[in-house]
Write an enzyme that holds these catalytic residues in place. Structure first.
Site, PDB file in Angstrom:
ATOM      1  N   ARG A   1      37.180  48.487  42.259  1.00  0.00           N
ATOM      2  CA  ARG A   1      36.017  48.881  43.061  1.00  0.00           C
ATOM      3  C   ARG A   1      36.017  48.047  44.342  1.00  0.00           C
ATOM      4  O   ARG A   1      35.945  46.817  44.289  1.00  0.00           O
ATOM      5  CB  ARG A   1      34.734  48.648  42.261  1.00  0.00           C
ATOM      6  CG  ARG A   1      33.452  49.108  42.928  1.00  0.00           C
ATOM      7  CD  ARG A   1      32.253  48.885  41.990  1.00  0.00           C
ATOM      8  NE  ARG A   1      31.016  49.389  42.576  1.00  0.00           N
ATOM      9  CZ  ARG A   1      30.201  48.672  43.347  1.00  0.00           C
ATOM     10  NH1 ARG A   1      30.506  47.402  43.624  1.00  0.00           N
ATOM     11  NH2 ARG A   1      29.094  49.203  43.823  1.00  0.00           N
TER      12      ARG A   1
ATOM     13  N   LYS B   1      33.225  39.250  47.241  1.00  0.00           N
ATOM     14  CA  LYS B   1      32.230  38.442  46.537  1.00  0.00           C
ATOM     15  C   LYS B   1      32.296  36.971  46.942  1.00  0.00           C
ATOM     16  O   LYS B   1      33.260  36.505  47.548  1.00  0.00           O
ATOM     17  CB  LYS B   1      32.382  38.620  45.027  1.00  0.00           C
ATOM     18  CG  LYS B   1      31.930  40.016  44.603  1.00  0.00           C
ATOM     19  CD  LYS B   1      31.838  40.226  43.116  1.00  0.00           C
ATOM     20  CE  LYS B   1      31.228  41.613  42.837  1.00  0.00           C
ATOM     21  NZ  LYS B   1      31.145  41.907  41.391  1.00  0.00           N
TER      22      LYS B   1
END
Length: 332
Positions: A314, A279
């Site tokens: 994840r 991210k």
């Protein structure tokens, strides 16, 4: 005024008097941080945490679709999209998805999370028939290849229904079941395990100046409300996973506050999922503009989450994460 209790998580074979186990794991705590809005935090002994908070913090988590929650589980990301922020366009055929899923499972993933709609900041809405066309053939091919748990990453009931028909066993909704009013009742009707994520706004607008009174407590309250609602629909709390939604309608400071305080979310009595892989804040802090070169930073944050008792991580980089997890576990 509502009080929240964040366990100060520790690890070690030798435990002091008064230590209690966190969520049935090898982790434990003797004290917790008591948080209240507009009040300075204070530390309390574990034995002084009131019910039902203490029970929710310590009770072992039930297995999710056969996966034990007393050890970390790796969810591999497989996006059937042309525009996902990191892996868009890589898995848009059944054959490429089948091979990718097989590779993930061989490398250590126990869950394969399939998405047909990008949820990157600024992403456009995808009609449900297009999302089904992207995901259903892939799930069919993957189910023929492996018996690993398949998760469908969707906000839409029609997409979830089509995915379940092909063998998906977990519904992962980034909207926290606020987008499609039919999705939660469908999940409850078939008793499907679900993941409830927090997102402020929607993918197209979520990074337009997100703001909170208190990001940690606001996210907790949202998840508590949604979990209770799902319970009232007929889902068992033990089959509900919660995800604080790192990067979804949050600034870098919001993300960091949530990551420092992840253990608070065990107070919901549910397994906790953490999704930070590749991210933007990892690129910013880690000084790495290339999305596919952010495995080291992603793994560092994931291991920090595991140290706070997160049950599911994840990730895009399954092999690298699994290797790091094995060494992390061996040292601990």
């Amino acid at each position: 005024m509502t009080a929240y209790y964040r366990p100060l998580v520790q690890n070690g074979v030798v435990r002091p008097k008064g230590a209690v186990v966190l969520a049935g794991q090898a982790l434990w705590f003797t004290h917790a941080e008591c948080l209240q809005r507009d009040t300075p935090p204070r530390v309390v002994a574990a034995v002084d945490i009131p019910e039902p908070w203490l029970t929710r913090l310590i009770q072992p988590r039930a297995a999710i679709a056969g996966l034990e929650m007393d050890r970390p589980q790796i969810m591999g990301i497989l996006n059937a999209t042309p525009d996902s922020f990191s892996d868009g366009g890589q898995h848009n055929t059944a054959e490429s998805a089948r091979l990718a899923a097989r590779r993930m499972v061989d490398q250590g993933a126990t869950i394969v999370d399939i998405g047909g709609e990008s949820t990157r900041p600024g992403a456009d809405f995808v009609p449900e028939d297009e999302e089904i066309a992207r995901t259903q053939p892939l799930i069919r091919a993957i189910r023929a290849e492996t018996q690993a748990l398949i998760s469908i990453d969707t906000r839409k009931s029609a997409v979830a229904r089509a995915a379940v028909e092909e063998g998906a066993g977990l519904i992962n909704d980034v909207s926290g079941f606020t987008f499609d009013s039919k999705l939660a009742p469908f999940c409850a009707s078939i008793k499907a395990p679900v993941c409830v994520m927090h997102m402020q706004g929607d993918p197209a607008t979520m990074q337009d100046n997100p703001s909170y009174d208190d990001v940690l407590l606001d996210v907790y309250d949202f998840l508590e409300e949604q979990v209770s609602w799902l319970e009232n629909l007929g889902l068992d709390r033990s089959q509900i996973i919660v995800d604080p939604g790192i990067g979804f309608g949050k600034t870098e400071d919001h993300n960091l506050k949530l990551l420092r305080n992840l253990s608070l979310f065990h107070g919901l009595g549910c397994p906790v999922l953490l999704g930070v892989s590749r991210k933007g804040f990892i690129g910013n802090i880690g000084a790495e503009p290339r999305k596919d070169a952010r495995a080291p930073g992603s793994i560092a944050v994931a291991l920090s989450g595991l140290s706070q008792g997160v049950q599911i991580i994840r990730v895009h980089d399954v092999a690298e994460t699994a290797q790091a997890l094995r060494l992390w576990a061996a040292v601990r």
